[in-house]
Design an enzyme around this catalytic site. Structure first.
Site, PDB file in Angstrom:
ATOM      1  CG  ASP A 185      20.213  17.673  27.994  1.00  0.00           C
ATOM      2  OD1 ASP A 185      19.349  18.448  28.437  1.00  0.00           O
ATOM      3  OD2 ASP A 185      20.558  17.652  26.784  1.00  0.00           O
ATOM      4  CB  SER A 186      16.670  16.483  31.057  1.00  0.00           C
ATOM      5  OG  SER A 186      15.525  16.625  31.839  1.00  0.00           O
ATOM      6  CB  ALA A 187      13.233  14.862  28.017  1.00  0.00           C
TER       7      ALA A 187
END
Length: 389
Positions: A185-187
């Site tokens: 998720d995300s990074a």
């Protein structure tokens, strides 16, 4: 006398209910549009410091229901380390809920802006545990090294070493080394996408899928509407944090062009595993995640891109109280099941599916829970004001 007291209580309850409904409605109205009630109360709680949160997204205790996040399944968790260079080891956590052999394997990379203090295995454990429970997979997740102490490419190298380790050791935990997927998720979504590319480029484990939750896909200065519209920080990711991540994780400008930091600009995306990309409507990273899906599609990679309307960056972390987050995890588990069986195919056209939210009884329960949370927040805010006088 008791009748007067009862009337006073009834009047107080009615007034408090009216104030709560009015407050939730007010919180739902933003310059960017009207938010669903549940999204509004969560954002209000976080942005007005009415709940205790660290710099990353985690679920406040009072928002978490008593029910198990693991669907009543017994978890087995193993903490270990893997070699990441001379005299260096990184922590790795292995999750398993099934005693079956040859279970699929998911290597999961947690989010946190590539920065120290913004995310860890602990802050993202609820997602990782739930994904393991819903899929029956062995989930392996590293505590990769982050900036400012470790700049690019350390996180990428740690991520890939974890994938290689999974290929060698998955069988020890009941996993099938020939059936591995990456997720994040995300990074961590960035690292999952990059690790898939690196595995292709370096002849690493053959992956059956990549699962990307609101991934960052470019460090370059690209004009995306979502970056300009939702970057205030109110939706849990700010331009300030994104610039800080770029400054400390990729301090040299030439790093921004590297396909292992900015997969969106990679010249060759062919031969990558089927992908499912989940984006959020109120998220600065929305457009680049969806654009990456389009580029994968153009490279003839099977891809499913779904935008969850009415949600913010990191919404899946709130799956325990947000029906949209719960659905995102369920649909992701379904995708991984189909992908592991080879039942995800390339489509003729690229589309971004949009999920508008629950309906029927689930919608009613969401609204009721939002009002209950809203009542708590109104009460706490009133109490804080009284105590500060």
């Amino acid at each position: 006398m008791w009748k007067k007291g009862l009337k006073a209580v009834i009047i107080f309850v009615l007034c408090f209910a009216v104030v709560t409904v009015w407050s939730v409605e007010k919180w739902s109205q933003t310059m960017q549009g009207d938010l669903p009630s549940k999204t509004a109360v969560i954002l209000h709680a976080i942005n007005h410091n009415l709940v205790s949160l660290d710099t990353n997204i985690s679920v406040p205790d009072f928002l978490t229901p008593e029910s198990s996040t693991d669907d009543g399944v017994t978890m087995k968790r193993k903490d270990t380390t893997i070699a990441a260079g001379s005299n260096t080891e990184i922590p790795v956590r292995v999750y398993r809920y099934s005693d079956t052999e040859n279970a699929p394997v998911i290597v999961y990379y947690h989010g946190g802006a590539f920065l120290e203090g913004y995310g860890s295995l602990d802050t993202h454990e609820n997602i990782i545990r739930s994904l393991a429970a819903r899929t029956g997979a062995v989930v392996i997740s590293p505590e990769y090294r982050v900036a400012p102490e470790y700049e690019f490419p350390t996180a990428v190298e740690d991520s890939y070493k974890t994938l290689e380790w999974a290929g060698r050791h998955a069988a020890e935990y009941g996993g099938d080394p020939d059936k591995i997927a990456v997720a994040g998720d995300s990074a961590g979504g960035n690292l999952a996408a990059v690790t898939a590319m690196k595995a292709r480029d370096e002849g690493g484990p053959d992956l059956f899928a990549q699962l990307l939750f609101y991934p960052l896909t470019t460090f370059q200065d690209v004009n995306f509407e979502s970056r300009d519209t939702y970057d205030s920080g109110y939706y849990l990711l700010s331009r300030q944090v994104m610039l800080k991540a770029r400054e400390e994780y990729t301090p040299q400008q030439q790093m921004w062009d590297n396909p292992y930091t900015s997969p969106l600009h990679a010249k060759n995306l062919s031969g990558l595993p089927p992908a499912r990309i989940i984006t959020a409507e109120y998220d600065p990273l929305r457009d680049e995640g969806e654009k990456y899906g389009e580029k994968l599609h153009n490279a003839e990679v099977p891809v499913q891109t779904v935008r969850y309307q009415g949600t913010m960056h990191g919404f899946i972390s709130f799956f325990q109280i947000m029906a949209r987050g719960d659905r995102a995890l369920n649909q992701s588990a379904d995708f991984l099941d189909k992908a592991s069986s080879g039942n995800v195919s390339h489509s003729d056209t690229y589309t971004v599916s949009k999920y508008d939210g629950p309906s029927g009884l689930t919608w009613f329960l969401e609204e009721a829970e939002a009002l209950a949370i809203g009542a708590f927040l109104v009460g706490k805010s009133t109490y804080n004001r009284m105590m500060n006088k």
